[in-house]
Design a protein around this motif. Structure first.
Motif, PDB file in Angstrom:
ATOM      1  N   LEU A   1       0.832  -1.205   0.000  1.00 24.06           N
ATOM      2  CA  LEU A   1       0.000   0.000   0.000  1.00 24.06           C
ATOM      3  C   LEU A   1       0.867   1.256   0.000  1.00 24.06           C
ATOM      4  O   LEU A   1       0.545   2.251  -0.658  1.00 24.06           O
ATOM      5  CB  LEU A   1      -0.921  -0.009   1.223  1.00 24.06           C
ATOM      6  N   GLN A   2       1.983   1.206   0.713  1.00 23.97           N
ATOM      7  CA  GLN A   2       2.856   2.381   0.794  1.00 23.97           C
ATOM      8  C   GLN A   2       3.350   2.804  -0.585  1.00 23.97           C
ATOM      9  O   GLN A   2       3.408   4.001  -0.898  1.00 23.97           O
ATOM     10  CB  GLN A   2       4.042   2.080   1.708  1.00 23.97           C
ATOM     11  N   SER A   3       3.706   1.815  -1.418  1.00 20.44           N
ATOM     12  CA  SER A   3       4.216   2.157  -2.750  1.00 20.44           C
ATOM     13  C   SER A   3       3.121   2.767  -3.617  1.00 20.44           C
ATOM     14  O   SER A   3       3.382   3.652  -4.450  1.00 20.44           O
ATOM     15  CB  SER A   3       4.807   0.909  -3.428  1.00 20.44           C
ATOM     16  N   LEU A   4       1.864   2.334  -3.424  1.00 20.29           N
ATOM     17  CA  LEU A   4       0.756   2.913  -4.191  1.00 20.29           C
ATOM     18  C   LEU A   4       0.452   4.334  -3.729  1.00 20.29           C
ATOM     19  O   LEU A   4       0.107   5.192  -4.549  1.00 20.29           O
ATOM     20  CB  LEU A   4      -0.499   2.033  -4.034  1.00 20.29           C
ATOM     21  N   VAL A   5       0.592   4.588  -2.431  1.00 19.32           N
ATOM     22  CA  VAL A   5       0.401   5.952  -1.921  1.00 19.32           C
ATOM     23  C   VAL A   5       1.474   6.875  -2.494  1.00 19.32           C
ATOM     24  O   VAL A   5       1.179   8.004  -2.918  1.00 19.32           O
ATOM     25  CB  VAL A   5       0.445   5.951  -0.374  1.00 19.32           C
ATOM     26  N   ILE A   6       2.708   6.411  -2.522  1.00 20.81           N
ATOM     27  CA  ILE A   6       3.808   7.213  -3.075  1.00 20.81           C
ATOM     28  C   ILE A   6       3.606   7.430  -4.577  1.00 20.81           C
ATOM     29  O   ILE A   6       3.824   8.532  -5.095  1.00 20.81           O
ATOM     30  CB  ILE A   6       5.156   6.522  -2.799  1.00 20.81           C
ATOM     31  N   PHE A   7       3.144   6.385  -5.280  1.00 18.32           N
ATOM     32  CA  PHE A   7       2.877   6.533  -6.714  1.00 18.32           C
ATOM     33  C   PHE A   7       1.790   7.571  -6.949  1.00 18.32           C
ATOM     34  O   PHE A   7       1.916   8.436  -7.831  1.00 18.32           O
ATOM     35  CB  PHE A   7       2.447   5.195  -7.323  1.00 18.32           C
ATOM     36  N   GLU A   8       0.691   7.509  -6.164  1.00 18.07           N
ATOM     37  CA  GLU A   8      -0.433   8.439  -6.358  1.00 18.07           C
ATOM     38  C   GLU A   8       0.017   9.880  -6.185  1.00 18.07           C
ATOM     39  O   GLU A   8      -0.333  10.764  -6.988  1.00 18.07           O
ATOM     40  CB  GLU A   8      -1.556   8.097  -5.380  1.00 18.07           C
TER      41      GLU A   8
END
Length: 297
Positions: free
Chosen positions: A10-17
Motif C-alpha cells: 500500500l505504501q508504494s501505491l500511496v507514493i505513486f499516487e
C-alpha cells in the motif's frame, strides 16, 4: 491475475499516487514527509514488480505513461474508498460490552425473552451471556455481573436478592387430564415425576422438600425421570412426560401461554432465590449500572 502476495505494498501505491498527481518526485517526497531518493526507489520497485514503466523522466520532472494514467485513476479511486471507510469506522460510536454470568435455566427462560427490551433502551451496549451447567465459580469467571441462585452469601462479593424462590408442581394440560385427580400430594406420586439430580438441585427445593414444606411425608413416586439440565426437564414437562417442579418466574411464560399448568395448592417458598452478585473491589461501570437498573425494574 495477481495473487494477494503479488500485490504491491500500500505504501508504494500511496507514493505513486502523490508522484503521479504532482508529477514530481521531489514534491511527492515533501508532501509525504520523506526524501526524493526514497520516492524514486519506491517507484522503481513498483515498476519492476509490474514489468512496465509508469513515468517518463523528462527535464525537471516526469510525465505519466499510458499505464501510469490507468493506474493513477484506479489508485485514486481505491484510496478514496479506503479513506471513506476508515473515517466511518473512526466516527462510529464505540460499543460498550458487559458480561453477565448465570445458569442455563435463568438465561434461557427469564433473561433471553426479556433482553430485547434492554437492547431497545441501550443500543450502544452489547451483552455477552456466560452460562454454566453447574454452580458458577465466581473466582474463575471474568464477568461484570452475575445472577446466581442460592442463599445470597458469597464471600468477598456484594449480593442483592432479585427474585425469591417460589416453587410449584407443573405439568402439561394433557397430563393433567390423564391424571384428573391431583388434589393432594399422595395423588402426585401416582403420576410420573420429573426430578433434577442432586448435583444441580442441591440448593433448589426438590420433591422431598416440597412434601416436607407441605407437612406431608415424602413417598417415592412410581415412576421418576431424572435430569441434570433444567431446560430438558421443562421440555419433558411440556411434552407430557411427567410432573416437574416449576420455579417462579422461570416457567411463568409457559403457564401464561397455556403449554404448562401449575398446581398452586402445593406452592412453597424458601429463603433462597436469584441474587445479583457484584465485586466489592470494583465499582459498576456506567453500562453495568444501566443493566442493573433494568434488571431491578
Amino acid at each position: 491475475m495477481l495473487t494477494n502476495s503479488e500485490l504491491p505494498p500500500l505504501q508504494s501505491l500511496v507514493i505513486f499516487e502523490a508522484s503521479a498527481r504532482l508529477l514530481s518526485f521531489t514534491a511527492a517526497a515533501r508532501e509525504l514527509g520523506t526524501t526524493q531518493p526514497a520516492v524514486s526507489q519506491q517507484i522503481r520497485a513498483l515498476e519492476a514488480s509490474l514489468g512496465v514503466s509508469l513515468f517518463e523522466r523528462i527535464y525537471r520532472g516526469v510525465v505519466l505513461t499510458d499505464a501510469g494514467h490507468v493506474l493513477l485513476k484506479t489508485t485514486q479511486s481505491s484510496l478514496q474508498d479506503l479513506r471513506n471507510v476508515l473515517q466511518k469506522i473512526k466516527q462510529k460510536p464505540k460499543t460498550q460490552r458487559i458480561t453477565v454470568a448465570t445458569d442455563f435455566a435463568f438465561a434461557a427462560f427469564w433473561l433471553m425473552p426479556r433482553l430485547p427490551d434492554f437492547r431497545r433502551q441501550h443500543k450502544d451496549i452489547d451483552i455477552r451471556i456466560q452460562t454454566s451447567q453447574s454452580e458458577v465459580d465466581l473466582v474463575s469467571i471474568e464477568a461484570d455481573v452475575a445472577v446466581l441462585f442460592g442463599d445470597g452469601h458469597y464471600q468477598g462479593y456484594l449480593s442483592e436478592k432479585l427474585l425469591p424462590e417460589i416453587v410449584y408442581p407443573v405439568c402439561s394440560p394433557k397430563l393433567l387430564d390423564e391424571y384428573a385427580c391431583l388434589t393432594n400430594l399422595e395423588d402426585l406420586v401416582k403420576a410420573p415425576l420429573l426430578k433434577l439430580n442432586a448435583e444441580m438441585g442441591q440448593k433448589w427445593i426438590d420433591w422431598e422438600q416440597l412434601f416436607q414444606l407441605n407437612n406431608c411425608q415424602w413417598q417415592p413416586a412410581e415412576s421418576v425421570m431424572e435430569f441434570d439440565n433444567y431446560t430438558l426437564l421443562v421440555q419433558a414437562a411440556i411434552s407430557g412426560q411427567g410432573i416437574g417442579l416449576g420455579w417462579f418466574p422461570l416457567v411463568d411464560d409457559f403457564i401464561k401461554s397455556g403449554v404448562l399448568v401449575e398446581l398452586p395448592n402445593f406452592k412453597v417458598q424458601s429463603d433462597n432465590g436469584y441474587y445479583i452478585v457484584l465485586s466489592k473491589q470494583q465499582a459498576p461501570t456506567a453500562p453495568v449500572a444501566a443493566f442493573l437498573d433494568w434488571l431491578k425494574s
